[in-house]
Write a protein that holds these residues in place. Structure first.
Motif, mmCIF file in Angstrom:
data_model
loop_
_atom_site.group_PDB
_atom_site.id
_atom_site.type_symbol
_atom_site.label_atom_id
_atom_site.label_comp_id
_atom_site.label_asym_id
_atom_site.label_seq_id
_atom_site.Cartn_x
_atom_site.Cartn_y
_atom_site.Cartn_z
ATOM 1 N N GLU B 430 0.827 -1.205 0.000
ATOM 2 C CA GLU B 430 0.000 0.000 0.000
ATOM 3 C C GLU B 430 0.861 1.254 0.000
ATOM 4 O O GLU B 430 0.549 2.231 -0.677
ATOM 5 C CB GLU B 430 -0.941 -0.012 1.211
ATOM 6 N N GLU B 431 1.946 1.204 0.765
ATOM 7 C CA GLU B 431 2.853 2.344 0.791
ATOM 8 C C GLU B 431 3.449 2.563 -0.603
ATOM 9 O O GLU B 431 3.565 3.699 -1.064
ATOM 10 C CB GLU B 431 3.943 2.086 1.827
ATOM 11 N N VAL B 433 2.071 1.766 -3.397
ATOM 12 C CA VAL B 433 1.014 2.344 -4.237
ATOM 13 C C VAL B 433 0.955 3.846 -4.018
ATOM 14 O O VAL B 433 0.870 4.630 -4.960
ATOM 15 C CB VAL B 433 -0.345 1.692 -3.923
ATOM 16 N N ALA B 434 1.047 4.244 -2.743
ATOM 17 C CA ALA B 434 0.989 5.674 -2.445
ATOM 18 C C ALA B 434 2.184 6.403 -3.045
ATOM 19 O O ALA B 434 2.105 7.582 -3.332
ATOM 20 C CB ALA B 434 0.935 5.895 -0.941
ATOM 21 N N ARG B 435 3.286 5.684 -3.220
ATOM 22 C CA ARG B 435 4.442 6.318 -3.845
ATOM 23 C C ARG B 435 4.460 6.100 -5.347
ATOM 24 O O ARG B 435 5.432 6.450 -6.009
ATOM 25 C CB ARG B 435 5.733 5.755 -3.250
ATOM 26 N N ARG B 436 3.451 5.429 -5.856
ATOM 27 C CA ARG B 436 3.359 5.148 -7.298
ATOM 28 C C ARG B 436 4.538 4.311 -7.776
ATOM 29 O O ARG B 436 5.101 4.561 -8.828
ATOM 30 C CB ARG B 436 3.299 6.463 -8.096
ATOM 31 N N LYS B 437 4.950 3.349 -6.970
ATOM 32 C CA LYS B 437 6.136 2.591 -7.340
ATOM 33 C C LYS B 437 5.872 1.087 -7.397
ATOM 34 O O LYS B 437 6.784 0.329 -7.703
ATOM 35 C CB LYS B 437 7.251 2.853 -6.321
ATOM 36 N N LEU B 438 4.656 0.657 -7.122
ATOM 37 C CA LEU B 438 4.432 -0.784 -7.022
ATOM 38 C C LEU B 438 4.654 -1.476 -8.362
ATOM 39 O O LEU B 438 5.337 -2.499 -8.442
ATOM 40 C CB LEU B 438 3.022 -1.049 -6.493
ATOM 41 N N MET B 439 4.095 -0.906 -9.422
ATOM 42 C CA MET B 439 4.210 -1.580 -10.709
ATOM 43 C C MET B 439 5.658 -1.578 -11.182
ATOM 44 O O MET B 439 6.119 -2.528 -11.796
ATOM 45 C CB MET B 439 3.315 -0.901 -11.752
ATOM 46 N N LYS B 440 6.369 -0.512 -10.839
ATOM 47 C CA LYS B 440 7.785 -0.453 -11.206
ATOM 48 C C LYS B 440 8.554 -1.549 -10.481
ATOM 49 O O LYS B 440 9.403 -2.222 -11.076
ATOM 50 C CB LYS B 440 8.335 0.928 -10.860
ATOM 51 N N GLY B 472 -6.251 -7.437 -7.793
ATOM 52 C CA GLY B 472 -5.828 -6.548 -8.879
ATOM 53 C C GLY B 472 -4.352 -6.716 -9.173
ATOM 54 O O GLY B 472 -3.935 -6.778 -10.340
ATOM 55 N N LEU B 473 -3.563 -6.856 -8.104
ATOM 56 C CA LEU B 473 -2.123 -6.965 -8.293
ATOM 57 C C LEU B 473 -1.768 -8.257 -9.028
ATOM 58 O O LEU B 473 -0.922 -8.262 -9.923
ATOM 59 C CB LEU B 473 -1.427 -6.907 -6.930
ATOM 60 N N LYS B 476 -2.288 -7.811 -12.589
ATOM 61 C CA LYS B 476 -1.267 -6.942 -13.188
ATOM 62 C C LYS B 476 0.049 -7.685 -13.327
ATOM 63 O O LYS B 476 0.737 -7.568 -14.344
ATOM 64 C CB LYS B 476 -1.058 -5.713 -12.303
#
Lengths: 805, 529
Positions: B430-431, B433-440, B472-473, B476
């Motif tokens: 979740e953190e 995701v908040a940093r917009r780094k999960l997919m990376k 969802g993850l 992805k």
């Protein structure tokens, strides 16, 4: 009327010589804060436009540290000289043009030593000012409006003065700590002048220029050496060493030296007069703060990312103060080596304990509103009011709720809603969308939305907070994750008397929450649980309100209003349809009238009679906020003035830059009782404050979080509103604030002295006999002790006074 | 002013603070799980005595220390030591024993059996001292008066209550009045000649041995066949059990009912008065439904309830409150032992140590002139006049927190995956995701790490608490890393499992939908009416 919420950060603050006070420009006044407590001590009032520059006259010897003189310059075109211990105005100088920046080199280079010496020098107290030439301002003209001029402050009225440089916009002037040089930044260039020594009036300043390839944001002079550092918009810090060795120092032999330009001037552009230029690149975004330590060994830099960096100038080693949470604007050190201050864009002034760079305390102004993602604009309710104590809860950028006392203009505390550090400049991924306070101010509720990444990981949560009994802060009581599944919360409303709240969602349902502490009586282990769920034809629920006695709950289901019994969760009735979805609902006090506002796509304000289930009247106004008094049936709305209305020629004068109006209605009467026009109404909010029963006041917080609290029923404000209410910013203070409100106006026992132009720096001497009057009157009105002592001793030694005279 | 100052001083902690990632808090039960009451009653450490033949018809504790326990089961009475709950002696009878009772000095006990004989035993000898024969039908209860050592009260199916002289083995008086079987009785704790008996004729009668007209002095109608009666400690109130209700009566106030408790589902078989730590008394009842209930008759509230795996027949609490025994119909004694705080012993100890404590404090007062002053170690306790400076507590950061602080996102995710704590993994995700780094992070993962992630997703993606994010993850991950996953042997098993999980989840969802379809019309009808 109480006015407040001014920005503390429009221009750099300044420490007094003993580092016990901090002077801050707050709009038209200068506020003096105590560094020890962080509370406001006094304020300097007199300017009629925002103060732009504040110069504390430095002390040259330890004995003079108690001297409290300062110069201020303002956009109203005056320069004033103050004694801020008093506080009293000593001198006013008309400069005709709005002053954006001012430096007085002689204060730094020739610090006052003895009074008589000063008086000899006083005729060449030269200031360099950056003014806006208002005479050439025309629409669309490309005239260079910003002028750098030289003034002599010894004269009460200043002639035009010599113009050194003309720029498109007025620039701020930076002076070296030694007082030898000053300069301005202009796009990618830095222009530097030296201050002509000797004091002859007609000596011409010599000028040199440093070039860079990027826009320069800020620059600073080294206190002793010829070093200039500049920060640019990309985050680089440039250091020029040996600046002006040829042009400024050698003066007349300029041409010869230029011929000798050799190639080892590493990093220096073109023919700039510097020995070398090095670059430090740590900041990821623009640099806003550059300041040398007083001995020149360290350089402080900071910028948009909110990290204060200390560079060791010789080695380039760094130390950090991270996670300040807001872009830095200024950094000031004080005479006390253990104290300095850093000013942030979120209206906070942090006092730092020096070598360790700990934040000692914070002078906190009202924080600016958070920047919300587009989808939440107009939907979020980021301001809530505690009606009894006059405290506003405001959502801020760093996921906090700031509690701000509107009545004494002071920040109380901050509550971290999401446990996250705010990094200014990052993409917004978590938003606090709403805050609501119960009527007695004991319960707060917030909602936050975590925006999903690529469609995964989004989360809405609703939090309930209980107030601590002793201090005005809140502790988390309950978190509800996904209160309405994945749909966002559109509104929260509290029951007027009981521990009950309702949250509505765009997903088509509303939930009634109750606190279960009522049986075991302890707030600590109380928690909120869902009492009932309701929905109406699966329509998105957009607003909710409890009636004055709490027996009826009105929930707006898109464009109809549904009335419910909150205890039994029974649908009582449905009120007809408005044309557009309702965004705000409010019962008009204890009456049966229900106010509904909607704004998209067609704005509308409608008032419904809940007992007859019919529409009473409606206006086509875009409403920003609605509030109603608890006891009476009056209510007030904050409406945006329609554009078509404003462009009308005859009315243009009345509105000028004001875009909103507060309309006070009484129950069913469609004719407003009174109207006030206001500035920056977009994003603003209003509320009645009912601390004591005798006086009902209306608080208005505008889109920039400036606010005004006034009595809607008093004649005085009626008058203003009817004729020409001067808006928020231009309005002169009508009530006393700060020190004067507590202790009353100081006696004008030294008025005469002010008129005496020559006594500019001679507060100890006076042509009159002050001791005859100083002890008359209330003890509260005595001047401060150091002044009193001086006066008193003078009275004992009358001879001395006579000699000076 | 001071308050304001404090708030301001606190503020600086807020400004530069590191927030470690925290898993979402889980819901707490609405009602309090632990009350002092329930803590007391659940603190008996379970200890059962199995393998006794037939049902346990009666239990009794000796009134003197060490409170040995008599258990009546089948045609015998066994004595147990209450400390170790080990069997010490066994007495045999001709028929099934129905009741057992100790004398006030604990040296003798009386028991009656279904043949109608009441026998008195010395606890140290095998043979009966007296056999009292008079009942013409099975005897159901026998009781020694509270302090009286010479008499006995007994009752039986012949409807007669007998008052015995034990030494002479003779009946002093036959108390007639009950019209049905007499099943139970109790003797007053304040008066040795007063006793009550309960009978199947729905009544409880109060007798006084001094009145010898063989006439009861008071009568109470319970309304149902009475199974057990007990005097409450004051002696003025009694509790009766009959059917599935327990009622409390005020004898002095003329036999008025004070309160009743009807939370048992089957017949209440036994009652007992229990004394808690706080010297409050509670009425404890057991019933055939297998529940033990603790009833606070002062507040008329059931404060504790406990379930046992058999119908319960009898109940007794040791006088010192350390042992609770319940007899089941299957021949098991459900005993519970509590560690007793030796309050008395401690008190005497502290009396002894007062002197030495004074000495101690004198000895302990260290002055900077003493040598020992400089030898104080870390464990030195602050004395009263010391000014205590609290050390700032450092924030404990887990490994993934430290990595997140350094923006090493992928490493943080991998390190938390290795920890095998799903809540933490989801919190880190979740953190991110908040940093917009999960997919990376996902796209940067190497093969082994990807396997770890897939393993985690396979195990937890259908767990309701995490499924919002993990479903969802998973999708992805499978989309973005399709090339790397395809055809690799090590992922085959994982993918198969994942597929199975998803299919199972779909089946569950479908059946839930079916159930909802069934329930919805019912709910609607219910709502209409």
């Amino acid at each position: 009327m109480i006015r407040g919420g001014r920005s503390y950060v429009t221009s750099p603050p300044s420490f007094s010589n003993d580092a016990k006070k901090l002077l801050v420009c707050t709009g038209n006044t200068v506020s003096v804060f105590s560094a020890a407590t962080g509370l406001q001590v006094t304020s300097l009032e007199g300017h009629t436009a925002p103060v732009t520059t504040l110069i504390v006259v430095p002390a040259s010897s330890p004995a003079q540290k108690i001297l409290c003189y300062c110069w201020t310059a303002s956009l109203d075109g005056t320069v004033r000289h103050w004694d801020f211990s008093g506080p009293e105005l000593l001198k006013t100088i008309e400069a005709q043009h709005p002053i954006y920046s001012m430096v007085i080199p002689s204060l730094l280079s020739e610090p006052q030593q003895q009074i008589d010496k000063r008086r000899q020098l006083s005729d060449k107290l030269v200031a360099y000012v950056s003014v806006e030439d208002t005479s050439v301002v025309k629409e669309g003209s490309k005239e260079l409006r910003g002028h750098i001029r030289r003034f002599n402050l010894a004269k009460p009225r200043i002639p035009r003065g010599d113009t050194l440089k003309e720029t498109a916009e007025p620039e701020s002037i930076v002076i070296s700590p030694s007082g030898e040089f000053f300069g301005i930044r202009h796009k990618c260039k830095i222009h530097i002048w030296d201050v002509p020594s000797g004091g002859s009036r007609h000596a011409v300043s010599r000028k040199m220029t440093l070039h860079h390839s990027k826009f320069i944001n800020v620059f600073a002079f080294h206190p002793t050496e010829r070093i200039v550092v500049a920060g640019d918009v990309t985050g680089r810090v440039l250091i020029w060493r040996g600046v002006g060795n040829r042009k400024l120092a050698l003066g007349n032999q300029k041409k010869k030296v230029r011929a000798m330009v050799d190639l080892d001037n590493a990093g220096v552009r073109g023919e700039d007069d510097a020995e070398s230029c090095t670059t430090w690149h740590w900041h990821s975004a623009e640099v806003n703060v550059l300041n040398f330590s007083s001995d020149g060994a360290y350089l402080y830099s900071g910028g948009r990312e909110g990290v204060l960096v200390v560079w060791q100038l010789d080695t380039g080693k760094k130390k950090f103060l991270p996670r300040i949470g807001s872009p830095l604007l200024y950094f000031m050190w004080s005479q006390d080596p253990t104290l300095s201050s850093v000013v942030c864009a979120d209206n906070q002034i942090h006092l730092l304990k020096m070598p360790s760079m700990e934040i000692l305390r914070t002078i906190s102004g009202i924080k600016p509103p958070p920047s919300l993602p587009r989808m939440y604009e107009g939907l979020a309710s980021t301001v809530a009011f505690d009606r009894s104590s006059g405290i506003a809860a405001l959502c801020t950028e760093n996921y906090c709720v700031q509690l701000y006392n509107l009545l004494n203009d002071r920040g109380i505390s901050e509550i971290q809603v999401c446990e996250r550090n705010h990094q200014p400049g990052d993409e917004i991924t978590v938003v606090v969308t709403a805050v609501a306070l119960s009527l007695d101010g004991s319960v707060m509720s917030t909602t936050e939305v975590k925006l999903p990444e690529d469609g995964i990981g989004g989360l809405v949560s609703l939090k309930f907070w209980m107030s601590e009994p002793d201090s005005k802060t809140f502790t988390l009581s309950t978190i509800v994750y996904e209160p309405h599944r994945d749909a966002g919360v559109s509104a929260i409303a509290f029951h007027p008397t009981r521990r009950m709240a309702v949250s509505t969602s765009f997903g088509g349902d509303f939930k009634i929450w109750v606190c279960n502490s009522e049986k075991n009586q302890t707030d600590k282990d109380s928690s909120w649980i869902c009492h009932a769920v309701g929905s109406y034809k699966k329509k998105p629920m957009t607003a909710a309100a409890f009636s004055g006695d709490g027996s009826v709950l009105a929930v707006a289901a898109e464009n109809v209003i549904t009335l419910w019994n909150p205890d039994k969760n029974i649908l009582l009735s449905v009120l007809g349809a408005t044309l557009t979805p309702i965004t705000k609902l409010c019962f008009a006090g204890k009456s049966e009238f229900l106010v509904a506002a909607s704004h998209f796509p067609r704005p509308e304000l409608s008032v419904w009679n809940a007992s007859k289930l019919s529409l009473s009247w409606s206006y086509g106004l875009r409403i920003e906020a609605v509030t109603s008094a608890v006891d009476s049936s009056s209510f007030a709305v904050l409406a945006l003035i329609p554009k078509s209305f404003k462009t009308d020629e005859s009315k243009e004068n009345i509105f000028r830059s004001r875009d909103g109006a507060i309309l006070l209605f009484n129950g069913s009467d469609p004719k407003p009782v009174s109207i006030w026009t206001v500035m920056q109404a977009k994003g603003g909010s209003i509320s009645f404050l009912e601390g004591d029963k005798t006086q009902v006041r209306l608080a208005y917080v505008n889109g920039n979080h400036e606010y005004v609290v006034f009595d809607p029923n008093s004649d005085e404000s009626h008058e203003r509103s009817a004729v020409d209410y001067d808006g928020l910013v231009g309005q002169e203070e009508t009530g006393d604030a700060g020190y004067t409100s507590l202790y009353g106006q100081l006696p004008d026992y030294d008025k005469k002295r002010m008129e005496d132009a020559e006594s500019l720096a001679t507060p100890f001497v006076s042509s009159e006999r002050p001791w005859e009057t100083i002890f008359s009157g209330s003890t509260l009105n005595f001047p401060p002790l150091e002044k009193l002592c001086a006066e008193f001793f003078e009275s004992l030694m009358e001879k001395r006074t006579a000699v000076v005279e | 002013m001071e308050e304001e100052l404090r708030v301001r001083l606190n503020e600086h902690h807020q400004v530069s603070k590191v927030f470690p990632v925290k898993p979402k808090s889980t819901a707490k039960p609405v009602s309090e799980s632990e009350t002092p009451e329930s803590r007391y009653w659940s603190s008996f450490k379970p200890h059962s005595i199995p393998n006794l033949v037939s049902s346990i018809s009666a239990l009794a504790f000796s009134p003197v220390h060490p409170h040995s326990l008599a258990v009546a089961h089948s045609a015998s009475v066994s004595l147990f030591s209450s400390l170790s709950l080990s069997s010490s002696r066994r007495f045999s009878f001709r028929d099934v024993v129905s009741s057992v009772c100790f004398r006030s000095d604990g040296a003798l006990f009386a028991a009656c059996d279904l043949s109608g004989v009441v026998q008195v035993f010395d606890i140290k000898e095998r043979m009966a001292l007296r056999s009292l024969r008079s009942h013409t039908a099975p005897a159901r209860f026998v009781k020694y008066p509270f302090q009286d050592k010479l008499h006995l009260v007994s009752g039986g199916d012949d409807g007669v209550v007998k008052y015995w002289d034990v030494a002479g083995s003779t009946v002093i008086s036959d108390l007639l009045g009950h019209k049905d079987y007499v099943r139970c009785g109790d003797c007053s704790p304040v008066n040795d000649s007063m006793f009550i008996t309960g009978s199947y004729d729905h009544t409880v009668k109060v007798w006084d041995a001094r009145v010898d007209k063989s006439k009861w002095i008071a009568e109470i109608n319970h309304g149902l066949p009475v199974e057990d009666v007990v005097y409450l400690p004051s002696g003025g109130m009694i509790a009766t059990a009959g059917g599935n209700s327990v009622k409390v009566w005020d004898l002095i106030g003329g036999g008025k009912m004070v309160c009743s408790m009807e939370s048992h589902n089957k017949t209440v078989t036994s009652l007992c008065v229990g004394r808690m730590d706080s010297a409050e008394t509670r009425l404890v009842s057991v019933a055939l439904d297998g529940y033990m209930k603790v009833f606070d008759y002062g507040r008329a509230k059931v404060t504790y309830s406990m379930r046992f795996p058999a119908p319960l027949m009898s109940l007794c609490l040791s006088p010192d409150g350390s042992t609770r025994v319940i007899g089941g119909s299957n021949g098991v004694v459900f005993a519970g032992k509590k560690k007793l705080r030796d309050a008395g012993e401690k008190k005497s100890l502290s009396l002894w140590s007062v002197r030495s404590e004074v000495d101690e404090s004198r000895r302990r007062a260290l002055r900077p002139t003493y040598f020992r002053y400089f030898q104080r170690g870390q464990s030195e306790k602050p004395s009263k006049e010391d000014y205590f400076v609290k050390q700032k507590k450092g924030l404990k950061l887990a490994r993934h927190d430290k990595l997140l602080k350094k923006f090493r996102h992928k490493e943080a995710l991998v390190s938390v995956l290795e920890e095998k704590k799903p809540a933490n993994v989801v919190a880190v995700m979740e953190e991110l995701v908040a940093r917009r780094k999960l997919m990376k992070c996902v796209s940067n993962m190497e093969e082994g790490e990807l396997g770890m992630l897939l393993g985690f997703l396979q195990r937890y993606c259908t767990v309701q608490r995490y499924s919002g994010l993990l479903m969802g993850l998973t999708k992805k991950v499978l989309e973005t890393r399709a090339e790397d996953i395809k055809g690799k042997n090590e992922f085959k098993g994982l993918l198969r499992n994942l597929k199975r999980e998803v299919n199972q989840e779909i089946r569950i969802q479908q059946s839930l939908l079916e159930i909802q379809g069934v329930i919805a019309p019912l709910m609607r009808i219910a709502g209409r009416s």
